[in-house]
Design a protein around this motif. Structure first.
Motif, PDB file in Angstrom:
ATOM      1  N   PHE A  60       0.851  -1.184   0.000  1.00  0.00           N
ATOM      2  CA  PHE A  60       0.000   0.000   0.000  1.00  0.00           C
ATOM      3  C   PHE A  60       0.889   1.237   0.000  1.00  0.00           C
ATOM      4  CE2 PHE A  60      -1.948  -3.519   2.186  1.00  0.00           C
ATOM      5  CZ  PHE A  60      -3.219  -3.593   1.625  1.00  0.00           C
ATOM      6  N   ILE A  61       0.583   2.174  -0.888  1.00  0.00           N
ATOM      7  CA  ILE A  61       1.388   3.384  -1.003  1.00  0.00           C
ATOM      8  C   ILE A  61       0.508   4.609  -0.798  1.00  0.00           C
ATOM      9  CG2 ILE A  61       2.775   4.806  -2.561  1.00  0.00           C
ATOM     10  CD1 ILE A  61       3.838   2.256  -3.803  1.00  0.00           C
ATOM     11  N   MET A  62       1.023   5.522   0.013  1.00  0.00           N
ATOM     12  CA  MET A  62       0.362   6.801   0.240  1.00  0.00           C
ATOM     13  C   MET A  62       1.298   7.910  -0.218  1.00  0.00           C
ATOM     14  SD  MET A  62      -0.765   8.485   3.892  1.00  0.00           S
ATOM     15  CE  MET A  62      -1.543  10.100   4.006  1.00  0.00           C
ATOM     16  N   SER A  63       0.774   8.842  -1.008  1.00  0.00           N
ATOM     17  CA  SER A  63       1.546  10.022  -1.371  1.00  0.00           C
ATOM     18  C   SER A  63       0.722  11.265  -1.063  1.00  0.00           C
ATOM     19  CB  SER A  63       1.963   9.995  -2.842  1.00  0.00           C
ATOM     20  OG  SER A  63       2.950  10.990  -3.091  1.00  0.00           O
ATOM     21  N   LYS A  64       1.361  12.418  -1.172  1.00  0.00           N
ATOM     22  CA  LYS A  64       0.729  13.640  -0.675  1.00  0.00           C
ATOM     23  C   LYS A  64       1.117  14.840  -1.539  1.00  0.00           C
ATOM     24  CE  LYS A  64       2.901  13.233   3.233  1.00  0.00           C
ATOM     25  NZ  LYS A  64       3.659  12.026   2.905  1.00  0.00           N
ATOM     26  N   THR A  65       0.234  15.824  -1.507  1.00  0.00           N
ATOM     27  CA  THR A  65       0.493  17.113  -2.131  1.00  0.00           C
ATOM     28  C   THR A  65      -0.085  18.194  -1.234  1.00  0.00           C
ATOM     29  OG1 THR A  65       0.061  18.534  -4.036  1.00  0.00           O
ATOM     30  CG2 THR A  65      -1.641  16.937  -3.481  1.00  0.00           C
ATOM     31  N   HIS A  66       0.471  19.394  -1.305  1.00  0.00           N
ATOM     32  CA  HIS A  66      -0.097  20.506  -0.548  1.00  0.00           C
ATOM     33  C   HIS A  66      -1.219  21.196  -1.314  1.00  0.00           C
ATOM     34  CE1 HIS A  66       2.445  20.486   2.937  1.00  0.00           C
ATOM     35  NE2 HIS A  66       3.553  20.545   2.231  1.00  0.00           N
ATOM     36  N   ALA A  67      -1.447  20.794  -2.555  1.00  0.00           N
ATOM     37  CA  ALA A  67      -2.412  21.479  -3.409  1.00  0.00           C
ATOM     38  C   ALA A  67      -3.816  20.934  -3.212  1.00  0.00           C
ATOM     39  CB  ALA A  67      -2.007  21.337  -4.866  1.00  0.00           C
ATOM     40  N   GLY A  68      -4.765  21.822  -2.884  1.00  0.00           N
ATOM     41  CA  GLY A  68      -6.146  21.403  -2.710  1.00  0.00           C
ATOM     42  C   GLY A  68      -7.059  21.834  -3.845  1.00  0.00           C
ATOM     43  N   ASP A  69      -6.561  22.688  -4.747  1.00  0.00           N
ATOM     44  CA  ASP A  69      -7.391  23.103  -5.882  1.00  0.00           C
ATOM     45  C   ASP A  69      -7.430  21.988  -6.920  1.00  0.00           C
ATOM     46  OD1 ASP A  69      -5.383  24.041  -8.348  1.00  0.00           O
ATOM     47  OD2 ASP A  69      -4.471  24.111  -6.370  1.00  0.00           O
ATOM     48  N   ASP A  76      -0.849  16.779  -9.834  1.00  0.00           N
ATOM     49  CA  ASP A  76       0.084  16.104  -8.939  1.00  0.00           C
ATOM     50  C   ASP A  76      -0.267  14.633  -8.779  1.00  0.00           C
ATOM     51  OD1 ASP A  76       1.448  18.433  -8.624  1.00  0.00           O
ATOM     52  OD2 ASP A  76       0.787  18.843  -6.574  1.00  0.00           O
ATOM     53  N   LEU A  77      -1.553  14.320  -8.693  1.00  0.00           N
ATOM     54  CA  LEU A  77      -1.981  12.930  -8.570  1.00  0.00           C
ATOM     55  C   LEU A  77      -1.575  12.131  -9.805  1.00  0.00           C
ATOM     56  CD1 LEU A  77      -3.506  10.525  -7.429  1.00  0.00           C
ATOM     57  CD2 LEU A  77      -5.656  11.583  -8.225  1.00  0.00           C
ATOM     58  N   GLU A  78      -1.853  12.661 -10.969  1.00  0.00           N
ATOM     59  CA  GLU A  78      -1.504  11.933 -12.202  1.00  0.00           C
ATOM     60  C   GLU A  78       0.001  11.763 -12.343  1.00  0.00           C
ATOM     61  OE1 GLU A  78      -3.438  14.134 -15.269  1.00  0.00           O
ATOM     62  OE2 GLU A  78      -5.441  13.320 -14.810  1.00  0.00           O
ATOM     63  N   SER A 109     -12.936  24.239   3.741  1.00  0.00           N
ATOM     64  CA  SER A 109     -13.628  25.308   3.025  1.00  0.00           C
ATOM     65  C   SER A 109     -13.116  25.491   1.608  1.00  0.00           C
ATOM     66  CB  SER A 109     -13.499  26.625   3.798  1.00  0.00           C
ATOM     67  OG  SER A 109     -12.152  27.078   3.804  1.00  0.00           O
ATOM     68  N   TYR A 110     -11.861  25.061   1.360  1.00  0.00           N
ATOM     69  CA  TYR A 110     -11.298  25.191   0.019  1.00  0.00           C
ATOM     70  C   TYR A 110     -11.465  23.918  -0.825  1.00  0.00           C
ATOM     71  CZ  TYR A 110      -9.265  29.779   0.837  1.00  0.00           C
ATOM     72  OH  TYR A 110      -9.101  31.115   1.080  1.00  0.00           O
ATOM     73  N   GLY A 111     -12.231  22.971  -0.304  1.00  0.00           N
ATOM     74  CA  GLY A 111     -12.608  21.819  -1.117  1.00  0.00           C
ATOM     75  C   GLY A 111     -11.624  20.670  -1.143  1.00  0.00           C
ATOM     76  N   ALA A 112     -10.749  20.571  -0.120  1.00  0.00           N
ATOM     77  CA  ALA A 112      -9.741  19.506  -0.122  1.00  0.00           C
ATOM     78  C   ALA A 112     -10.375  18.117  -0.133  1.00  0.00           C
ATOM     79  CB  ALA A 112      -8.823  19.656   1.098  1.00  0.00           C
ATOM     80  N   ILE A 113     -11.404  17.942   0.667  1.00  0.00           N
ATOM     81  CA  ILE A 113     -12.077  16.643   0.736  1.00  0.00           C
ATOM     82  C   ILE A 113     -12.731  16.309  -0.598  1.00  0.00           C
ATOM     83  CG2 ILE A 113     -13.980  15.370   1.775  1.00  0.00           C
ATOM     84  CD1 ILE A 113     -11.677  15.526   3.634  1.00  0.00           C
ATOM     85  N   ARG A 114     -13.345  17.284  -1.205  1.00  0.00           N
ATOM     86  CA  ARG A 114     -14.064  17.056  -2.463  1.00  0.00           C
ATOM     87  C   ARG A 114     -13.145  16.506  -3.545  1.00  0.00           C
ATOM     88  NH1 ARG A 114     -16.144  21.558  -2.564  1.00  0.00           N
ATOM     89  NH2 ARG A 114     -14.744  22.706  -3.962  1.00  0.00           N
ATOM     90  N   GLU A 115     -11.907  17.014  -3.614  1.00  0.00           N
ATOM     91  CA  GLU A 115     -10.976  16.536  -4.638  1.00  0.00           C
ATOM     92  C   GLU A 115     -10.624  15.072  -4.425  1.00  0.00           C
ATOM     93  OE1 GLU A 115     -10.208  18.018  -7.387  1.00  0.00           O
ATOM     94  OE2 GLU A 115     -11.485  19.671  -6.730  1.00  0.00           O
TER      95      GLU A 115
END
Length: 298
Positions: A60-69, A76-78, A109-115
């Motif tokens: 299992f691999i987890m990666s991260k970005t600071h970008a929420g838009d 970044d995901l791709e 509020s900036y939609g991080a969860i939605r992405e």
């Protein structure tokens, strides 16, 4: 296995061998980001993934970005999927190192969860996760607010007094709880005359004692550490050979450490407190609670 503090990350072959050695030893969760290791981390892990795919055990691999838009998150995901050689990643989060309720509310509020939800609907990620360095009540609020699949929370003997109830609230919410920074980013090892007090069992190394403490907390499902050689992997894994601490032993660790700190001079406590406070993963109030000093500046 984390990838934040890789020695000489441009030595790709060395770190690929370490990742594969860890995988062969049973480690199957690997955490990285778009920036770790001077940008090499995902590339290194991607090389190891080629071999892991041929293995028998899942990983299992987890990666991260600071970008929420939307635009930057998706880019970044791709890119991460491409570097890692994956069509789907276990988790890819933009909730990275959240340290306060204010940060959490802003991210929402900036939609991080939605992405992340969109990416899961499209089959690009499997789980929705968060990475935190939060104190008890604030972490509890986050876990009450959203049903995360798992949380990677900074947790160790340095900050456990301020984070234990938060870890418990993660477990009670039904989310997985992975403890990271068991060595306080290595700072525990810089003051052995203080932290050797947590070695309550015969023949334990300080590393093993730090891992044993975290692994024995009943609300922790797994622990995340970074390793730069096979010997470090073996030393940490040896903690799994021990019987977990009972509640009395967990209390004994805390009492011994408190007694040792109280025996230190004010100068020693200030020096150690300042070093610990320089890490963004240890909060000022946590240093004060442990060392009995309040580091106003570093």
């Amino acid at each position: 296995m984390g990838t934040h503090h890789l020695d000489n990350p441009s030595d790709v072959d060395k770190h690929v061998r370490n990742f594969l050695y860890a995988y062969e030893k049973g480690i199957n969760f690997f955490e990285t980001s778009v920036t770790y290791g001077d940008g090499y981390s995902e590339l290194i892990l991607g090389e190891a993934v080629k071999e892991m795919k041929r293995g028998k055990q899942p990983f299992f691999i987890m990666s991260k970005t600071h970008a929420g838009d939307h635009e930057t998150f998706r880019r970044d995901l791709e890119n991460s999927l491409k570097r890692l050689g994956l069509e789907q990643i276990a988790a890819f989060t933009c909730l990275w190192g959240v340290k306060s309720g204010m940060e959490w509310n802003g991210a929402k509020s900036y939609g991080a969860i939605r992405e992340m939800e969109k990416a899961r609907e499209e089959g690009l990620i499997r789980y929705i996760a968060i990475s935190t360095h939060m104190k008890n009540q604030e972490l509890k609020q986050v876990m009450d607010d959203y049903p995360f699949d798992f949380n990677v929370q900074g947790f160790n003997v340095v900050n456990s007094a301020c984070r234990m109830d938060g870890v418990k609230s993660t477990w009670e919410s039904g989310s997985g709880c992975i403890a990271m920074n068991p060595l306080a980013t290595g700072d525990i090892l810089k003051y052995p005359h203080i932290f050797n007090a947590i070695r309550i069992r015969e023949a334990q190394s300080l590393v093993q004692a730090a891992y044993a403490y975290v692994l024995s907390v009943p609300w922790v499902h797994s622990v995340l550490g970074t390793f730069n050689c096979e010997a470090q992997i073996d030393e940490a894994l040896a903690a799994l050979d021990e019987t977990p601490y009972c509640s009395e032993e967990l209390q004994e660790v805390g009492l011994r450490l408190k007694k040792r700190i109280e025996s230190c001079s004010l100068k020693e406590r200030i020096e150690a407190g300042k070093l610990l406070r320089q890490r963004p993963y240890i909060l000022r109030e946590e240093v004060a609670a442990l060392m009995g000093v309040y580091p106003l500046s570093v």
